[in-house]
Design an enzyme around this catalytic site. Structure first.
Site, PDB file in Angstrom:
ATOM      1  CE1 TYR A 179       9.318  18.135  -7.440  1.00  0.00           C
ATOM      2  CE2 TYR A 179       9.883  17.191  -9.567  1.00  0.00           C
ATOM      3  CZ  TYR A 179       9.063  17.225  -8.452  1.00  0.00           C
ATOM      4  OH  TYR A 179       8.023  16.355  -8.354  1.00  0.00           O
ATOM      5  CE  LYS A 181      10.297  15.209  -5.616  1.00  0.00           C
ATOM      6  NZ  LYS A 181       9.372  15.076  -4.508  1.00  0.00           N
ATOM      7  CE1 TYR A 191      20.341   8.234   8.929  1.00  0.00           C
ATOM      8  CE2 TYR A 191      21.062   9.197   6.859  1.00  0.00           C
ATOM      9  CZ  TYR A 191      20.880   9.289   8.222  1.00  0.00           C
ATOM     10  OH  TYR A 191      21.258  10.419   8.889  1.00  0.00           O
ATOM     11  CB  THR A 205      -2.077   9.522  -6.523  1.00  0.00           C
ATOM     12  OG1 THR A 205      -1.490  10.651  -5.891  1.00  0.00           O
ATOM     13  CG2 THR A 205      -1.106   8.376  -6.548  1.00  0.00           C
ATOM     14  NE  ARG A 211      -1.592  17.086  -6.660  1.00  0.00           N
ATOM     15  CZ  ARG A 211      -2.046  16.321  -5.698  1.00  0.00           C
ATOM     16  NH1 ARG A 211      -1.799  15.038  -5.698  1.00  0.00           N
ATOM     17  NH2 ARG A 211      -2.773  16.834  -4.726  1.00  0.00           N
TER      18      ARG A 211
END
Length: 178
Positions: A29, A33, A43, A59, A70
Site C-alpha cells: 500500500y 502511493k 510522465y 475527508t 474510515r
C-alpha cells in the site's frame, strides 16, 4: 492519494520524500502511493503532460458508506449498531478531518495552477482519535464502550498536512479561501 502512506511523519513539508518500511505489512500500500507520485512526475517530465499530485488527508461528507473502514463512518456504524468502538488502535494519535467539498475546491484550484509537485489537502486543526470517537458517541444514547487495542506494525502514528505552502489560496479549518 493517501498522504499518510507517503509521509509517515506529522506536518512534514510537502517537499519531504517520505519514510516507509519497504518490506513491512503495509509495504504494498505505502509503496504503491509513492510509485504513483513517481510515475506522475515521470510522465510530466518526459512527455510534458500537465500533471498534478494531491495528497488528500482524512475527508468526510455525505454518502459515505458506514462500513468502509474510515474513522467517521466506522464510529457512527458502531454507535448505530451498539457495537463497541473497536479499531481505536490509534486512540492516542492525532488526525485531522476535512469536509470533502473543501478538498474538491482545493483540487480544482490545483488543476488550474502551474504546480506539479505534491500538494497536501487537509485541515490544520488536529484532534486525537479518542477525542473524535468521544464526540461521535455523544450523539448516541447507550453508546457502546471504547475498546483499546495495540497499534499494528508500521501503522502511522500521525501524519498531518503541511500548511506552510499554499500559493493558490487553498485552505481549510481556521484558514480562509484565497
Amino acid at each position: 492519494m493517501s498522504a499518510t502512506a507517503i509521509l509517515k511523519f506529522r506536518r512534514s513539508p510537502e517537499e519531504y520524500w517520505g519514510r516507509v518500511n519497504p518490506i513491512g505489512p503495509r509495504a504494498v500500500y505505502d509503496e504503491a502511493k509513492r510509485f504513483a507520485e513517481a510515475m506522475t512526475m515521470a510522465y510530466h517530465r518526459y512527455y510534458g503532460v500537465d500533471t498534478h499530485i494531491v495528497r488528500i488527508f482524512n475527508t468526510y461528507g455525505p454518502r459515505m458508506r458506514l462500513n468502509d473502514g474510515r474513522a467517521l463512518p466506522n464510529f457512527v456504524h458502531q454507535a448505530l449498531t451498539g457495537k463497541p468502538h473497536y479499531g481505536l488502535r490509534r486512540w492516542q494519535t492525532n488526525a485531522e478531518f476535512l469536509l470533502c467539498v473543501r478538498s474538491y475546491r482545493g483540487i480544482y484550484r490545483l488543476m488550474l495552477s502551474d504546480e506539479h509537485f505534491a500538494d497536501e489537502h487537509g485541515n490544520p486543526q488536529e484532534i486525537t482519535i479518542l477525542q473524535f470517537a468521544e464526540r461521535i458517541r455523544e450523539h448516541f444514547e447507550n453508546a457502546a464502550p471504547i475498546i483499546f487495542e495495540p497499534l499494528p506494525q508500521d501503522d502511522p502514528k500521525a501524519a498531518l498536512p503541511a500548511t506552510s505552502r499554499k500559493p493558490r489560496g487553498f485552505s481549510a479549518g481556521s484558514r480562509k479561501w484565497g
